[in-house]
Enzyme design. Structure first.
Site, mmCIF file in Angstrom:
data_model
loop_
_atom_site.group_PDB
_atom_site.id
_atom_site.type_symbol
_atom_site.label_atom_id
_atom_site.label_comp_id
_atom_site.label_asym_id
_atom_site.label_seq_id
_atom_site.Cartn_x
_atom_site.Cartn_y
_atom_site.Cartn_z
ATOM 1 N N ARG A 46 -44.220 0.001 35.491
ATOM 2 C CA ARG A 46 -45.561 0.448 35.860
ATOM 3 C C ARG A 46 -46.483 0.321 34.652
ATOM 4 O O ARG A 46 -46.109 0.635 33.530
ATOM 5 C CB ARG A 46 -45.535 1.912 36.318
ATOM 6 C CG ARG A 46 -44.932 2.128 37.700
ATOM 7 C CD ARG A 46 -45.847 1.603 38.795
ATOM 8 N NE ARG A 46 -45.349 1.901 40.123
ATOM 9 C CZ ARG A 46 -44.549 1.100 40.832
ATOM 10 N NH1 ARG A 46 -44.135 -0.048 40.306
ATOM 11 N NH2 ARG A 46 -44.179 1.443 42.050
ATOM 12 N N GLU A 57 -54.395 -2.618 39.365
ATOM 13 C CA GLU A 57 -54.016 -3.986 39.763
ATOM 14 C C GLU A 57 -54.823 -4.423 40.986
ATOM 15 O O GLU A 57 -54.956 -3.640 41.932
ATOM 16 C CB GLU A 57 -52.508 -4.050 40.068
ATOM 17 C CG GLU A 57 -51.658 -3.826 38.843
ATOM 18 C CD GLU A 57 -50.167 -3.721 39.139
ATOM 19 O OE1 GLU A 57 -49.380 -3.832 38.200
ATOM 20 O OE2 GLU A 57 -49.808 -3.510 40.323
ATOM 21 N N HIS A 117 -47.335 -8.937 38.913
ATOM 22 C CA HIS A 117 -46.504 -7.962 39.623
ATOM 23 C C HIS A 117 -45.588 -8.650 40.639
ATOM 24 O O HIS A 117 -45.527 -8.280 41.824
ATOM 25 C CB HIS A 117 -47.377 -6.918 40.327
ATOM 26 C CG HIS A 117 -46.665 -5.617 40.549
ATOM 27 N ND1 HIS A 117 -47.266 -4.400 40.420
ATOM 28 C CD2 HIS A 117 -45.376 -5.354 40.915
ATOM 29 C CE1 HIS A 117 -46.402 -3.428 40.697
ATOM 30 N NE2 HIS A 117 -45.254 -3.989 41.000
#
Length: 349
Positions: free
Chosen positions: A235, A264, A286
């Site tokens: 994270r 994000e 990600h």
């Protein structure tokens, strides 16, 4: 009973991932994406919500009296107000164990690329540096082996343990970090400060909680004596990203491989976007969790979780059980609080 299921952000799974129909009477509605101000409208009358990154707040839950299950299409559940779910008798379940190969492999892809300066050498080749050298090879950027390096692993869950196993296969020395500020975790853990000070590579595999937010910040960077690589596939909020940029500028770390950011997608002025083009920085969007195999496993487990809940035998519970949580009370008459596992929010997604 016809169960109404609403998937709020289906686009967070690749289009080719198959989401099989649950084996009970249902209506399934899928939305590619859902904004925060659309949540209540889209979940009105729904019994089951599927979501990945869409925030589910206490205010929204108070307006959704029919909701009984939130099936998270991920491991991390930090986008959900779990205390409010508990108050309203809404079960939250998540996905576990699906990323045991994909996240560690991505971790090592980042580690190898940075340790061997692959990005810098690739840029040199594209720029014609190889031809200009007049030699069969050139040595503009240092190359370091993984064998013999000390790998600090922050997070001792399934992913951290898998990373440790791969590290041993590479001949590295894995160090599982004790929790920051803890000195009573036993011989399986290496003291936090020793991991920070003596690791050649540090990799993060822990959930984002109030206790872990900003756990790697300027004091930690200043203490990193061996200029380690920092790898984060967990994270973004675990690391003070402005402090990371300072650490890169000052040479306190040798490089950074990040698959996640605070917020994000990151804005153009985000600290990591300002350094993303540097050869000792790799920023991926990600996707560490997103191998085709892992995504299909996730989708299959997601439907399994929903079917188990409707059958009165929910699995992968994060919170909300057994407080008036099922579609039909008789299906859960035999359950006790002992059946509820502990919160296992983790770092895969």
């Amino acid at each position: 009973m016809m169960h109404r299921i609403v998937f709020l952000d289906r686009s967070t799974l690749a289009p080719q991932v198959r989401l099989r129909a649950p084996a009970f009477a249902h209506e399934m509605i899928e939305h590619a994406d859902t904004a925060a101000d659309q949540v209540v409208q889209r979940l009105a009358g729904a019994h089951i919500a599927i979501l990945n990154k869409v925030p589910l707040t206490a205010a929204a839950l108070a307006r959704l009296p029919d909701l009984r299950l939130v099936a998270v299409a991920a491991t991390g559940t930090d986008c959900i107000d779990k205390a409010a779910c508990q108050r309203h008798g809404v079960v939250v379940c998540n996905i576990r164990g699906y990323a045991v190969h994909t996240v560690p492999e991505h971790t090592f892809a980042l580690m190898l690329a940075l340790r061997r300066n692959l990005v810098a050498y690739r840029q040199d080749v594209i720029a014609g540096r190889w031809q200009a050298s007049g030699r069969f090879c050139f040595f503009d950027h240092p190359i370091r082996d993984l064998a013999g390096a000390r790998l600090g692993i922050i997070g001792a869950g399934v992913l951290g343990q898998r990373v440790a196993a791969l590290a041993r296969a590479f001949g590295m020395v894995p160090l599982i970090a004790a929790h920051k500020g803890r000195s009573d975790m036993g011989p399986a853990f290496t003291p936090w400060q020793e991991v920070i000070e003596t690791s050649d590579v540090i990799t993060l595999h822990c959930p984002l909680t109030p206790q872990t937010r900003g756990m790697i910040a300027r004091p930690e960077f200043r203490a990193m004596r061996r200029r380690p690589l920092l790898i984060n596939t967990a994270r973004g909020g675990l690391v003070d990203e402005a402090a990371l940029v300072e650490a890169l500028d000052e040479g306190w770390v040798g490089g950074a491989g990040f698959d996640v950011t605070e917020g994000e997608p990151p804005a153009a002025g985000h600290p990591l976007m300002r350094v993303a083009a540097r050869p000792n920085v790799i920023l991926t969007p990600h996707v560490a969790w997103a191998s085709e195999e892992a995504q299909q496993s996730l989708a299959d487990q997601l439907v399994d979780n929903i079917e188990l809940f409707v059958s009165g035998q929910p699995g992968n519970i994060v919170t909300g059980w057994p407080v008036q949580a099922t579609m039909a009370a008789p299906a859960v008459a035999g359950m006790t609080p002992d059946a509820q596992p502990a919160d296992q929010s983790a770092s895969a997604r």
